[in-house]
Design an enzyme around this catalytic site. Structure first.
Site, PDB file in Angstrom:
ATOM      1  N   GLY A 102       5.893  -1.158  -3.201  1.00 25.85           N
ATOM      2  CA  GLY A 102       6.514  -2.408  -3.616  1.00 25.85           C
ATOM      3  C   GLY A 102       5.969  -3.586  -2.838  1.00 25.85           C
ATOM      4  O   GLY A 102       6.676  -4.576  -2.601  1.00 25.85           O
ATOM      5  N   TYR A 112      23.451   1.670  -6.284  1.00 22.96           N
ATOM      6  CA  TYR A 112      22.335   1.151  -5.503  1.00 22.96           C
ATOM      7  C   TYR A 112      22.533   1.449  -4.013  1.00 22.96           C
ATOM      8  O   TYR A 112      21.635   1.955  -3.333  1.00 22.96           O
ATOM      9  CB  TYR A 112      22.193  -0.359  -5.705  1.00 22.96           C
ATOM     10  CG  TYR A 112      21.184  -0.973  -4.764  1.00 22.96           C
ATOM     11  CD1 TYR A 112      19.816  -0.857  -5.013  1.00 22.96           C
ATOM     12  CD2 TYR A 112      21.588  -1.648  -3.608  1.00 22.96           C
ATOM     13  CE1 TYR A 112      18.883  -1.398  -4.137  1.00 22.96           C
ATOM     14  CE2 TYR A 112      20.661  -2.188  -2.730  1.00 22.96           C
ATOM     15  CZ  TYR A 112      19.316  -2.068  -2.996  1.00 22.96           C
ATOM     16  OH  TYR A 112      18.397  -2.585  -2.124  1.00 22.96           O
ATOM     17  N   GLY A 149       8.938  -9.597  -3.004  1.00 25.60           N
ATOM     18  CA  GLY A 149      10.092  -9.485  -2.129  1.00 25.60           C
ATOM     19  C   GLY A 149       9.726  -9.178  -0.690  1.00 25.60           C
ATOM     20  O   GLY A 149       8.710  -9.640  -0.157  1.00 25.60           O
ATOM     21  N   ASN A 204       4.036  -5.866  -3.683  1.00 25.72           N
ATOM     22  CA  ASN A 204       3.653  -7.021  -4.509  1.00 25.72           C
ATOM     23  C   ASN A 204       4.733  -8.094  -4.591  1.00 25.72           C
ATOM     24  O   ASN A 204       4.492  -9.172  -5.127  1.00 25.72           O
ATOM     25  CB  ASN A 204       3.307  -6.563  -5.927  1.00 25.72           C
ATOM     26  CG  ASN A 204       4.494  -5.927  -6.624  1.00 25.72           C
ATOM     27  OD1 ASN A 204       4.850  -4.797  -6.320  1.00 25.72           O
ATOM     28  ND2 ASN A 204       5.111  -6.641  -7.563  1.00 25.72           N
TER      29      ASN A 204
END
Length: 318
Positions: free
Chosen positions: A28, A182, A32, A30
């Site tokens: 991840g 989550y 945040g 890319n």
């Protein structure tokens, strides 16, 4: 009397140590927090691999990093953690002889109530945030073992602090609530990181596993990195009051970056922001009480390996 130098220099989040010749993978990477982990690691001279399911977004992130970090060594690999069967091919595509660290950062959070499943029939958040990283670790095992002292850094979430796992319903088939699911998926991943280190130590492996969390990290407090991250003046102003309690995603990356680079950090530790676990420079935290339950972690390990159809030894703890 001559003053003696301190045994250890204080950690400077803005000037981490150099790491030329090392290879780091950020899942991840890319967007945040993952993007800022990758940008900060690239500034050390290391080769940083952006793991992303979207090649176009990875290309944009690589261009952004290279525009800010002269000479940055950035590679990309297509990585879809929700497709467990694809992960072996993704690792083969890396073309590296070793991996000095992997940052298990990628994740998905669903705001809409409907529960979604992957092609394998797994709940999407549990599959992506937890099962995918477990399976990825299995296929990365040879590359991690080839490094002198590789480190596996798992990025959890402050949202996991108030959750508890239901071992009889890991995939939220009953009473599905997005925020709870989550938080539990991130808690599962934090349990995984700690249990992994226990198993690595038991067999004398030089690989270590560290768990971190970013605290509270908001887009409105995050510096712009167009087109990856764009913050308007209005968003910045609206976010200022929250800055007393939380921080931007660039600062949320600090615990993970330190966990990759600081040789003083030991396996099995938990690192997060200094101020109430929500903002500030990284520090070691006592393990949250529910993260010390090794029986739950062991049961989760076995159940997760079974769901992902992965050898429980992961190729690292044989």
């Amino acid at each position: 009397m001559k003053a003696t130098a301190p045994r250890h220099q204080p950690w400077d989040v803005r000037r981490p140590p150099r790491a030329e010749g090392k290879n780091f993978l950020v899942t991840g990477g890319n967007a945040g927090i993952g993007y800022f982990v990758a940008e900060q690691l690239a500034g050390t001279g290391a080769t940083v691999v952006l793991g992303s399911r979207n090649p176009a977004k990875a290309e944009a992130a690589a261009a952004s990093i290279q525009s800010r970090v002269p000479g940055a060594r950035i590679l990309q690999v297509r990585l879809d953690l929700a497709e467990l069967a694809s992960l072996r091919r993704s690792v083969e595509a890396l073309k590296l002889d070793r991996l000095d660290a992997v940052v298990h950062n990628a994740g998905v959070a669903l705001d809409d109530p409907p529960r979604r499943e992957t092609r394998d029939g797994h709940e999407l958040m549990f599959a992506t945030n937890h099962l995918g990283h477990l399976a990825l670790t299995r296929w990365l095992a040879p590359l991690l073992s080839a490094a002198p002292a590789a480190r596996i850094v798992t990025v959890g979430s402050f949202a996991a602090k108030s959750e508890r796992l239901d071992l009889d319903d890991l995939q939220s088939t009953e009473g599905y609530r997005p925020k709870r699911t989550y938080g539990r998926s991130k808690l599962a991943q934090m349990h995984f990181g700690l249990e992994l280190d226990r198993r690595l130590r038991a067999v004398g492996s030089p690989v270590t596993s560290v768990v971190v969390h970013p605290g509270g990290a908001l887009d409105s407090l995050t510096p712009s990195r167009p087109p990856v991250q764009v913050r308007t003046s209005g968003e910045r102003l609206r976010g200022l009051p929250a800055g007393l309690v939380v921080q931007g995603k660039h600062a949320g990356a600090w615990p993970a970056v330190r966990a990759v680079l600081d040789p003083r950090i030991e396996g099995g530790e938990l690192w997060g922001p200094r101020v109430f676990g929500l903002r500030g420079e990284p520090r070691r935290e006592p393990l949250w009480s529910h993260l010390t339950d090794t029986a739950v972690a062991a049961q989760l390990w076995d159940a997760s390996c079974d769901l992902a159809d992965i050898d429980p030894n992961l190729g690292l703890v044989a």
